[in-house]
Design an enzyme around this catalytic site. Structure first.
Site, mmCIF file in Angstrom:
data_model
loop_
_atom_site.group_PDB
_atom_site.id
_atom_site.type_symbol
_atom_site.label_atom_id
_atom_site.label_comp_id
_atom_site.label_asym_id
_atom_site.label_seq_id
_atom_site.Cartn_x
_atom_site.Cartn_y
_atom_site.Cartn_z
ATOM 1 N N ASP A 1 1.393 8.880 -7.152
ATOM 2 C CA ASP A 1 2.401 7.871 -6.861
ATOM 3 C C ASP A 1 3.765 8.535 -6.673
ATOM 4 O O ASP A 1 4.131 9.453 -7.407
ATOM 5 C CB ASP A 1 2.444 6.881 -8.023
ATOM 6 N N GLU B 1 0.966 9.007 -2.041
ATOM 7 C CA GLU B 1 1.643 7.725 -1.860
ATOM 8 C C GLU B 1 3.044 8.057 -1.365
ATOM 9 O O GLU B 1 3.885 8.536 -2.120
ATOM 10 C CB GLU B 1 1.681 6.963 -3.188
ATOM 11 N N ASP C 1 1.655 -3.706 -6.041
ATOM 12 C CA ASP C 1 3.038 -4.189 -6.123
ATOM 13 C C ASP C 1 3.288 -5.396 -5.220
ATOM 14 O O ASP C 1 4.368 -5.980 -5.266
ATOM 15 C CB ASP C 1 4.014 -3.076 -5.720
#
Length: 561
Positions: A418, A468, A521
């Site tokens: 991430d 990501e 998200d």
């Protein structure tokens, strides 16, 4: 659950929220593919030689480069970039033509599902690693799914139960341990499990009578499971080396002692009545600063608690390892998720203070993580994690990061990192700030870090990283990702803003990427579509050349895109 549809030429992940909701980690169903051509070999089975050899050759060609060649070559690790840093975006979307990417594509296209184990059906507040997890894997195999992506398996913080703010970067979430499996191991009695199931069926968030609810209830899971987990751990420890699991337990403790020992002691100290709820930098100085004499005293005082913590980590590791092997045998690759930053109030920071940007005396963070203002937030996002002291990490040979990645690949076959862009350049905010509006972009370690990890772990491991790379993506981020041959990430919910150059639009997708309709998200695809204005809906219909009989059809329409 929506079945998967694989798309040639990219790793496509279609998220679908199940009815089972939870704070911090919503389950998603997904589809995925990575590359054209037929997938003739399992990631963990035979037949890897051709594409793996190619990857190794490519990675050898990039070794020795500390940073990718770009306009910032005069800037060294940790230095601030100029004020124009964000303006240097790629002139066009990546075409994925670098050699590393083309080699990865030989895996063939793959379909996948993103779903956290806590979202599986379960009678005790949340899903676990027991029978339902095996049923899920079997269903994936029958549907032709080749990847199961999970959210971080770390112990979540207990305010919102988010796995992206764990209390340890290497430990596992012990609430995932199956009590039924512990009965089979002889560590619990069947009647003990029956009593726990009755309590679970009467708890909040659960369906009366069935014991299976629509919503995850982590407080219930703690109340019902943790007492029995403690009993099972104590029984395992009492067995000693002569028990049926004793030798494996000893081996696990020895091979993981570098992180397991500090994590266990941190957990026990933080659990003291007088310290409960306090971050470690507010502990008495001797405990805060890990005074050697104080650590010896704590180790003796908490000897039983330390062993119980280690036993629970062993049981988690054992159950997860069995489930992963079952998935691999079915031809399914486990894709993990690793946040780039870790929580400040964690054993990792407490035990490795010199590797983070902290005040040397108090231990509080000097600078914290976040991202600057953008289209989604006028004040930016202030995450508040302590930043790495990358110069100290370099001096140490990046050992901490190497060990973290090694642990990740003990748990997963592939790992998504991430906020990958933080390895190229990261947003640094003074810790006293209330928002992320005021900060500075600083240079990250780039290829230097990954070269160090390849030296220790081997190139075949490091090339299993996924990136990501959402947010402000500059040229150096793209160059780093392509040097690694790591697939990037695209989100279809971000695509339909009317800009034909939007990289998230399907006609701009590059070969080496994985694509989601939405992430953990985002809202569900249906919820997102319902929130669009009329003009945006018309643009989406026109672009995709489709009409929907109902709002529910939009999820399948994005899969087919």
């Amino acid at each position: 659950m929506t079945p998967a549809v694989a798309l040639r030429g990219r790793f496509h992940l279609q998220h679908h929220r199940q009815r089972q909701r939870q704070r911090g980690c919503h389950p998603r169903a997904t589809t995925s593919s990575s590359g054209g051509g037929e997938n003739t070999s399992n990631r963990n089975g035979g037949g890897n030689g051709g594409w793996m050899s190619g990857v190794l050759g490519v990675m050898k060609n990039i070794r020795g480069k500390n940073r990718n060649k770009n306009k910032w070559d005069g800037i060294t690790l940790g230095d601030a970039f100029g004020s124009d840093y964000e303006s240097h975006v790629p002139s066009s979307p990546s075409n994925g033509s670098n050699a590393s990417s083309s080699v990865r594509m030989r895996r063939g296209r793959r379909a996948g599902i993103v779903l956290h184990p806590t979202s599986l059906p379960g009678p005790l507040g949340c899903g676990d690693l027991g029978q339902e997890a095996y049923h899920f894997v079997d269903w994936l195999a029958s549907a032709g799914i080749r990847c199961w992506q999970v959210l971080p398996l770390v112990p979540p913080e207990r305010a919102f139960w988010s796995p992206y703010a764990g209390e340890n970067a290497n430990a596992g979430n012990t609430l995932l341990i199956s009590l039924q499996t512990l009965v089979q191991d002889g560590l619990l009695e069947a009647e003990e499990l029956n009593q726990a199931t009755k309590l679970g069926g009467d708890g909040g968030g659960q369906s009366k009578g069935s014991g299976y609810g629509c919503d995850a209830d982590f407080e219930l899971a703690v109340r019902v499971k943790e007492p029995l987990l403690s009993v099972a751990a104590q029984r395992l420890v009492a067995q000693g080396s002569g028990g049926s699991l004793g030798e494996d337990f000893d081996t696990f403790c020895t091979s993981n002692d570098d992180w397991l020992g500090p994590a266990a002691l941190f957990h026990c100290i933080g659990g003291r009545e007088e310290l409960r709820g306090q971050p470690w930098w507010q502990w008495p100085p001797a405990l805060r600063d890990r005074d050697p004499d104080a650590m010896v005293e704590c180790s003796e005082r908490h000897k039983g608690g330390v062993m119980e913590f280690k036993a629970l980590q062993f049981l988690f590791d054992r159950q997860w390892g069995k489930l992963r092997r079952h998935a691999n045998e079915k031809g399914i690759s486990i894709v993990g998720d690793m946040p780039i930053y870790i929580g400040g109030n964690s054993a990792d920071v407490w035990a490795n203070r010199d590797l983070f940007e902290l005040d040397k005396q108090s231990g509080r963070a000097n600078h914290v993580s976040g991202v600057p203002p953008d289209a989604f937030s006028e004040t930016g996002q202030l995450w508040g994690n302590p930043l790495y002291d990358w110069k100290a990490q370099r001096k140490d040979g990046y050992k901490w990061w190497t060990r973290r990645l090694e642990r990740a690949f003990n748990l997963y076959d592939e790992a998504r990192i991430d906020h990958f862009r933080g390895f190229a350049g990261y947003w640094s905010v003074e810790a006293h700030r209330d928002t992320a509006m005021v900060g500075v972009w600083r240079a990250g370690p780039g290829m230097e870090l990954f070269n160090a990890m390849m030296d220790k772990l081997g190139e075949d491991k490091v090339q299993n990283i996924m990136a990501e790379d959402l947010g402000v993506i500059t040229q150096d981020v793209v160059a780093l990702r392509e040097s690694l041959g790591a697939p990037g990430m695209l989100v279809l919910q971000f695509a339909f803003d009317g800009n034909p150059g939007n990289p998230h639009l399907p006609h701009n997708h590059y070969v080496n990427c994985f694509v989601y309709p939405g992430t953990h998200d985002n809202d569900t695809t249906v919820g997102w579509y319902q929130s669009l204005d009329t003009g945006s809906k018309e643009y989406l219909h026109s672009y995709l050349g489709s009409s929907f009989n109902s709002d529910d059809d939009v999820a399948w329409t994005l899969v087919r895109a």
